[in-house]
Design an enzyme around this catalytic site. Structure first.
Site, PDB file in Angstrom:
ATOM      1  N   ASP A   2      69.409 118.905  30.307  1.00 37.86           N
ATOM      2  CA  ASP A   2      69.093 118.835  31.737  1.00 37.86           C
ATOM      3  C   ASP A   2      70.234 118.106  32.444  1.00 37.86           C
ATOM      4  O   ASP A   2      70.588 116.977  32.059  1.00 37.86           O
ATOM      5  CB  ASP A   2      67.775 118.077  31.933  1.00 37.86           C
TER       6      ASP A   2
ATOM      7  N   TYR B 274      65.022 121.873  48.233  1.00 36.98           N
ATOM      8  CA  TYR B 274      66.077 122.806  47.830  1.00 36.98           C
ATOM      9  C   TYR B 274      67.186 122.855  48.872  1.00 36.98           C
ATOM     10  O   TYR B 274      68.367 122.672  48.548  1.00 36.98           O
ATOM     11  CB  TYR B 274      65.478 124.195  47.625  1.00 36.98           C
TER      12      TYR B 274
ATOM     13  N   GLY C  34      64.899 129.671  33.150  1.00 36.18           N
ATOM     14  CA  GLY C  34      65.547 130.650  32.287  1.00 36.18           C
ATOM     15  C   GLY C  34      64.756 130.868  31.008  1.00 36.18           C
ATOM     16  O   GLY C  34      63.815 130.137  30.694  1.00 36.18           O
TER      17      GLY C  34
ATOM     18  N   TYR D  22      84.316 114.386  46.625  1.00 37.57           N
ATOM     19  CA  TYR D  22      85.128 114.269  45.409  1.00 37.57           C
ATOM     20  C   TYR D  22      86.486 114.935  45.599  1.00 37.57           C
ATOM     21  O   TYR D  22      87.498 114.458  45.074  1.00 37.57           O
ATOM     22  CB  TYR D  22      84.400 114.895  44.221  1.00 37.57           C
TER      23      TYR D  22
ATOM     24  N   GLY E 196      81.339 114.088  37.844  1.00 35.50           N
ATOM     25  CA  GLY E 196      81.904 113.036  37.002  1.00 35.50           C
ATOM     26  C   GLY E 196      82.558 113.604  35.753  1.00 35.50           C
ATOM     27  O   GLY E 196      83.632 113.149  35.340  1.00 35.50           O
TER      28      GLY E 196
ATOM     29  N   ARG F 185      86.574 113.402  34.829  1.00 32.54           N
ATOM     30  CA  ARG F 185      87.084 112.861  33.561  1.00 32.54           C
ATOM     31  C   ARG F 185      87.999 113.861  32.858  1.00 32.54           C
ATOM     32  O   ARG F 185      89.036 113.499  32.298  1.00 32.54           O
ATOM     33  CB  ARG F 185      85.911 112.498  32.641  1.00 32.54           C
TER      34      ARG F 185
END
Length: 308
Positions: A41, A128, A21, A142, A85, A89
Protein backbone atom coordinates in the site's frame (compact mmCIF):
# COMPACT_ATOMS: atom_id res chain seq x y z
CA UNK A 1 0.40 -0.71 -18.52
CA UNK A 2 2.65 -3.51 -17.21
CA UNK A 3 2.25 -5.46 -20.45
CA UNK A 4 3.09 -2.41 -22.53
CA UNK A 5 6.23 -1.57 -20.55
CA UNK A 6 7.47 -5.15 -20.69
CA UNK A 7 6.81 -5.31 -24.44
CA UNK A 8 8.88 -2.12 -24.77
CA UNK A 9 11.82 -3.92 -23.17
CA UNK A 10 11.56 -2.73 -19.56
CA UNK A 11 11.75 -4.63 -16.30
CA UNK A 12 8.64 -3.86 -14.26
CA UNK A 13 7.94 -3.89 -10.53
CA UNK A 14 4.14 -3.82 -10.09
CA UNK A 15 2.92 -2.53 -6.71
CA UNK A 16 -0.73 -3.11 -5.78
CA UNK A 17 -2.76 -3.62 -2.61
CA UNK A 18 -5.59 -5.15 -4.68
CA UNK A 19 -8.28 -2.97 -3.13
CA UNK A 20 -9.85 -2.48 -6.55
CA UNK A 21 -7.48 -4.50 -8.73
CA UNK A 22 -7.47 -8.27 -9.07
CA UNK A 23 -4.59 -10.70 -9.28
CA UNK A 24 -6.13 -12.36 -12.33
CA UNK A 25 -5.41 -9.21 -14.34
CA UNK A 26 -1.66 -9.72 -14.08
CA UNK A 27 -1.54 -13.53 -13.86
CA UNK A 28 -0.20 -13.88 -17.44
CA UNK A 29 2.86 -11.85 -16.37
CA UNK A 30 3.72 -13.72 -13.18
CA UNK A 31 6.12 -16.10 -14.90
CA UNK A 32 7.81 -13.38 -16.95
CA UNK A 33 11.39 -12.84 -15.72
CA UNK A 34 11.02 -9.09 -16.39
CA UNK A 35 8.02 -8.78 -14.06
CA UNK A 36 7.89 -8.62 -10.27
CA UNK A 37 4.78 -8.22 -8.11
CA UNK A 38 4.77 -6.55 -4.69
CA UNK A 39 1.64 -6.49 -2.56
CA UNK A 40 1.99 -3.12 -0.89
CA UNK A 41 0.00 0.00 0.00
CA UNK A 42 1.59 3.29 -1.09
CA UNK A 43 0.40 5.03 2.06
CA UNK A 44 3.44 3.29 3.59
CA UNK A 45 7.02 3.98 2.43
CA UNK A 46 8.35 1.81 -0.38
CA UNK A 47 11.98 0.86 -0.86
CA UNK A 48 12.83 -0.39 -4.34
CA UNK A 49 15.44 0.48 -6.96
CA UNK A 50 13.88 1.80 -10.18
CA UNK A 51 14.54 4.36 -12.90
CA UNK A 52 10.96 5.54 -13.45
CA UNK A 53 7.77 5.56 -11.40
CA UNK A 54 4.16 5.57 -12.62
CA UNK A 55 1.97 6.53 -9.65
CA UNK A 56 -1.47 5.20 -10.64
CA UNK A 57 -2.58 4.45 -7.07
CA UNK A 58 -6.09 5.40 -5.90
CA UNK A 59 -9.56 3.95 -6.35
CA UNK A 60 -11.20 5.88 -9.18
CA UNK A 61 -14.91 5.04 -9.00
CA UNK A 62 -17.22 6.85 -6.56
CA UNK A 63 -18.40 3.51 -5.10
CA UNK A 64 -14.87 2.58 -4.12
CA UNK A 65 -13.36 5.94 -3.19
CA UNK A 66 -16.37 6.87 -1.03
CA UNK A 67 -16.25 3.51 0.76
CA UNK A 68 -13.36 4.76 2.91
CA UNK A 69 -12.93 8.46 2.13
CA UNK A 70 -10.18 9.01 4.70
CA UNK A 71 -8.12 6.21 3.18
CA UNK A 72 -8.80 7.61 -0.29
CA UNK A 73 -7.33 10.96 0.71
CA UNK A 74 -4.39 9.22 2.34
CA UNK A 75 -3.75 7.24 -0.85
CA UNK A 76 -3.59 10.42 -2.92
CA UNK A 77 -1.67 12.58 -0.42
CA UNK A 78 0.45 10.21 1.69
CA UNK A 79 0.93 8.02 -1.37
CA UNK A 80 2.20 10.98 -3.39
CA UNK A 81 4.57 12.00 -0.59
CA UNK A 82 5.98 8.48 -0.34
CA UNK A 83 6.40 8.07 -4.09
CA UNK A 84 7.91 11.54 -4.49
CA UNK A 85 10.34 10.75 -1.69
CA UNK A 86 11.33 7.55 -3.46
CA UNK A 87 11.79 9.41 -6.76
CA UNK A 88 13.89 12.07 -5.02
CA UNK A 89 16.17 9.45 -3.45
CA UNK A 90 16.59 7.62 -6.75
CA UNK A 91 16.65 10.73 -8.96
CA UNK A 92 13.96 8.98 -11.00
CA UNK A 93 11.25 10.33 -13.30
CA UNK A 94 7.83 10.10 -11.66
CA UNK A 95 4.47 10.32 -13.45
CA UNK A 96 1.31 11.17 -11.54
CA UNK A 97 -2.03 9.84 -12.75
CA UNK A 98 -4.21 12.79 -11.86
CA UNK A 99 -7.80 13.12 -13.00
CA UNK A 100 -10.38 15.24 -14.75
CA UNK A 101 -12.08 15.41 -11.34
CA UNK A 102 -9.67 18.22 -10.46
CA UNK A 103 -11.99 20.37 -12.61
CA UNK A 104 -15.02 19.47 -10.47
CA UNK A 105 -18.34 20.46 -12.04
CA UNK A 106 -16.71 22.68 -14.66
CA UNK A 107 -17.97 26.10 -15.67
CA UNK A 108 -15.60 26.04 -18.66
CA UNK A 109 -16.24 23.62 -21.51
CA UNK A 110 -14.30 21.84 -22.85
CA UNK A 111 -11.75 21.81 -20.06
CA UNK A 112 -8.24 23.11 -20.74
CA UNK A 113 -5.23 22.62 -18.47
CA UNK A 114 -5.20 26.29 -17.43
CA UNK A 115 -8.71 26.02 -15.94
CA UNK A 116 -8.56 25.89 -12.13
CA UNK A 117 -11.85 24.08 -11.69
CA UNK A 118 -15.07 24.34 -9.71
CA UNK A 119 -14.66 21.87 -6.84
CA UNK A 120 -16.64 21.43 -3.63
CA UNK A 121 -13.96 20.94 -0.94
CA UNK A 122 -16.30 19.38 1.65
CA UNK A 123 -18.64 17.15 -0.36
CA UNK A 124 -18.81 13.35 -0.60
CA UNK A 125 -16.58 13.37 -3.71
CA UNK A 126 -14.00 15.68 -2.14
CA UNK A 127 -11.82 12.87 -0.80
CA UNK A 128 -10.97 12.01 -4.40
CA UNK A 129 -11.18 15.44 -6.06
CA UNK A 130 -9.21 17.32 -3.43
CA UNK A 131 -6.85 14.41 -2.78
CA UNK A 132 -5.80 14.47 -6.43
CA UNK A 133 -5.56 18.28 -6.43
CA UNK A 134 -3.29 18.15 -3.38
CA UNK A 135 -1.18 15.48 -5.07
CA UNK A 136 -0.67 17.80 -8.05
CA UNK A 137 0.39 20.55 -5.65
CA UNK A 138 2.95 18.22 -4.07
CA UNK A 139 4.33 17.17 -7.45
CA UNK A 140 4.88 20.73 -8.57
CA UNK A 141 6.36 21.74 -5.22
CA UNK A 142 8.87 18.87 -5.49
CA UNK A 143 9.63 20.04 -9.03
CA UNK A 144 10.19 23.65 -7.91
CA UNK A 145 11.99 22.87 -4.66
CA UNK A 146 13.98 19.76 -5.60
CA UNK A 147 14.05 19.94 -9.43
CA UNK A 148 12.47 16.50 -9.53
CA UNK A 149 11.58 15.21 -12.99
CA UNK A 150 7.77 15.06 -12.86
CA UNK A 151 4.96 14.37 -15.33
CA UNK A 152 1.31 15.04 -14.45
CA UNK A 153 -1.48 13.51 -16.54
CA UNK A 154 -5.10 14.50 -16.05
CA UNK A 155 -6.97 11.36 -17.07
CA UNK A 156 -10.54 11.57 -18.31
CA UNK A 157 -12.90 8.58 -18.12
CA UNK A 158 -11.05 5.43 -19.19
CA UNK A 159 -12.64 2.04 -19.83
CA UNK A 160 -11.86 -1.34 -21.32
CA UNK A 161 -11.28 -5.03 -20.57
CA UNK A 162 -10.21 -6.04 -17.05
CA UNK A 163 -12.42 -3.50 -15.32
CA UNK A 164 -13.91 -5.05 -12.19
CA UNK A 165 -17.54 -6.16 -12.65
CA UNK A 166 -18.38 -4.40 -9.37
CA UNK A 167 -16.35 -1.35 -10.37
CA UNK A 168 -19.28 1.03 -10.05
CA UNK A 169 -18.35 3.20 -13.02
CA UNK A 170 -20.87 3.83 -15.71
CA UNK A 171 -19.43 1.73 -18.57
CA UNK A 172 -18.93 -1.43 -16.51
CA UNK A 173 -22.26 -0.94 -14.72
CA UNK A 174 -24.20 -0.59 -17.95
CA UNK A 175 -22.48 -3.49 -19.70
CA UNK A 176 -23.00 -5.91 -16.80
CA UNK A 177 -26.62 -4.84 -16.38
CA UNK A 178 -27.29 -5.19 -20.11
CA UNK A 179 -25.65 -8.62 -20.38
CA UNK A 180 -27.64 -9.88 -17.39
CA UNK A 181 -30.88 -8.35 -18.64
CA UNK A 182 -31.17 -6.20 -15.53
CA UNK A 183 -32.52 -2.62 -15.65
CA UNK A 184 -29.89 -0.04 -16.55
CA UNK A 185 -29.78 2.66 -13.92
CA UNK A 186 -29.30 6.29 -14.88
CA UNK A 187 -28.56 8.77 -12.13
CA UNK A 188 -30.73 11.77 -12.87
CA UNK A 189 -32.21 11.91 -16.36
CA UNK A 190 -29.01 10.88 -18.11
CA UNK A 191 -28.42 14.25 -19.74
CA UNK A 192 -24.95 14.50 -18.15
CA UNK A 193 -22.17 14.13 -20.70
CA UNK A 194 -18.85 12.34 -20.50
CA UNK A 195 -15.96 11.52 -22.82
CA UNK A 196 -14.67 7.94 -22.78
CA UNK A 197 -11.15 6.85 -23.73
CA UNK A 198 -10.26 3.22 -24.44
CA UNK A 199 -7.55 1.80 -22.18
CA UNK A 200 -5.03 1.03 -24.96
CA UNK A 201 -5.10 4.65 -26.09
CA UNK A 202 -4.66 5.85 -22.51
CA UNK A 203 -1.68 3.57 -21.86
CA UNK A 204 -0.05 4.80 -25.06
CA UNK A 205 -0.51 8.42 -23.97
CA UNK A 206 1.01 7.78 -20.53
CA UNK A 207 4.05 6.05 -22.03
CA UNK A 208 4.52 8.94 -24.45
CA UNK A 209 4.25 11.49 -21.63
CA UNK A 210 6.81 9.61 -19.55
CA UNK A 211 9.27 9.74 -22.48
CA UNK A 212 9.08 13.53 -22.96
CA UNK A 213 12.07 15.79 -22.15
CA UNK A 214 12.64 16.90 -18.56
CA UNK A 215 11.16 20.35 -19.17
CA UNK A 216 7.76 18.84 -20.02
CA UNK A 217 5.92 18.55 -16.70
CA UNK A 218 2.26 18.86 -17.60
CA UNK A 219 -0.41 18.85 -16.50
CA UNK A 220 -1.63 17.31 -19.75
CA UNK A 221 -5.23 16.33 -20.40
CA UNK A 222 -5.51 12.74 -21.64
CA UNK A 223 -8.84 11.51 -22.91
CA UNK A 224 -11.11 11.18 -25.90
CA UNK A 225 -12.77 14.49 -26.84
CA UNK A 226 -15.82 12.72 -28.31
CA UNK A 227 -18.66 13.70 -25.96
CA UNK A 228 -21.75 11.57 -25.32
CA UNK A 229 -24.69 11.82 -22.93
CA UNK A 230 -25.07 9.07 -20.34
CA UNK A 231 -28.52 8.26 -21.72
CA UNK A 232 -27.10 7.83 -25.22
CA UNK A 233 -24.32 5.67 -23.81
CA UNK A 234 -26.90 3.41 -22.16
CA UNK A 235 -28.84 3.00 -25.42
CA UNK A 236 -25.63 2.28 -27.34
CA UNK A 237 -24.63 -0.45 -24.88
CA UNK A 238 -28.11 -2.00 -24.97
CA UNK A 239 -27.89 -2.18 -28.76
CA UNK A 240 -24.35 -3.61 -28.80
CA UNK A 241 -25.32 -6.24 -26.20
CA UNK A 242 -28.56 -7.12 -28.03
CA UNK A 243 -30.16 -6.62 -24.64
CA UNK A 244 -33.77 -6.03 -23.63
CA UNK A 245 -32.81 -4.16 -20.48
CA UNK A 246 -35.05 -1.27 -19.55
CA UNK A 247 -33.65 2.12 -18.61
CA UNK A 248 -34.66 3.41 -15.18
CA UNK A 249 -33.77 6.70 -13.49
CA UNK A 250 -32.48 7.14 -9.96
CA UNK A 251 -31.43 10.07 -7.81
CA UNK A 252 -28.49 12.03 -9.15
CA UNK A 253 -25.45 11.98 -6.82
CA UNK A 254 -24.26 15.12 -5.05
CA UNK A 255 -21.73 17.17 -7.07
CA UNK A 256 -22.06 14.91 -10.12
CA UNK A 257 -20.60 17.00 -13.00
CA UNK A 258 -23.02 18.11 -15.71
CA UNK A 259 -20.49 18.05 -18.55
CA UNK A 260 -17.02 16.67 -19.01
CA UNK A 261 -14.87 16.81 -22.14
CA UNK A 262 -11.11 17.32 -22.46
CA UNK A 263 -9.37 19.81 -24.66
CA UNK A 264 -6.42 17.67 -25.83
CA UNK A 265 -4.59 20.28 -27.93
CA UNK A 266 -1.62 20.06 -25.54
CA UNK A 267 -1.42 16.25 -25.84
CA UNK A 268 -1.65 16.50 -29.62
CA UNK A 269 1.15 19.07 -29.76
CA UNK A 270 3.49 17.69 -27.10
CA UNK A 271 2.90 13.93 -27.41
CA UNK A 272 1.79 13.68 -31.05
CA UNK A 273 -1.10 11.69 -29.60
CA UNK A 274 -4.78 11.39 -30.30
CA UNK A 275 -7.11 8.48 -29.45
CA UNK A 276 -7.43 5.95 -32.27
CA UNK A 277 -10.14 3.64 -30.95
CA UNK A 278 -13.68 4.95 -31.28
CA UNK A 279 -16.40 4.35 -28.71
CA UNK A 280 -18.25 1.64 -30.65
CA UNK A 281 -15.08 -0.40 -31.22
CA UNK A 282 -13.93 0.06 -27.64
CA UNK A 283 -17.31 -0.89 -26.20
CA UNK A 284 -17.48 -3.96 -28.43
CA UNK A 285 -14.12 -5.17 -27.08
CA UNK A 286 -15.16 -4.43 -23.51
CA UNK A 287 -18.51 -6.18 -23.88
CA UNK A 288 -16.73 -9.27 -25.24
CA UNK A 289 -14.50 -9.30 -22.13
CA UNK A 290 -17.43 -9.05 -19.72
CA UNK A 291 -19.38 -11.65 -21.68
CA UNK A 292 -16.49 -14.10 -21.18
CA UNK A 293 -16.20 -13.12 -17.52
CA UNK A 294 -19.91 -13.69 -16.91
CA UNK A 295 -19.63 -17.19 -18.33
CA UNK A 296 -17.94 -18.09 -15.05
CA UNK A 297 -20.64 -19.32 -12.69
CA UNK A 298 -19.25 -17.72 -9.52
CA UNK A 299 -18.95 -14.29 -11.13
CA UNK A 300 -22.41 -14.51 -12.68
CA UNK A 301 -24.04 -15.59 -9.41
CA UNK A 302 -22.40 -12.75 -7.48
CA UNK A 303 -23.73 -10.22 -9.96
CA UNK A 304 -27.22 -11.70 -10.18
CA UNK A 305 -27.43 -11.57 -6.37
CA UNK A 306 -26.21 -7.95 -6.29
CA UNK A 307 -29.21 -5.69 -5.51
CA UNK A 308 -27.70 -2.96 -7.72
Amino acid sequence: MCERLISDGHQVVCVDNFFTGTRRNIEPLLDDRNFELLRHDVTFPLYVEVDSIYNLACPASPVHYQHDPVQTTKTSVHGAINMLGLAKRLKAMILQASTSEVYGDPEKHPQTEDYWGNVNPIGPRSCYDEGKRCAETLFFDYWRQHRLQIKVARIFNTYGPRMHPHDGRVVSNFIVQALLGKPITLYGNGSQTRSFCYVDDMVDALVRLAATPDDVTGPVNLGNPAEISIQELARTIIDLCNSRSAIVCGKRPVDDPCRRRPDIACAEAVLSWRPRIGLTEGLTRTIAYFDRLLSEDAVRRSLLDDPD
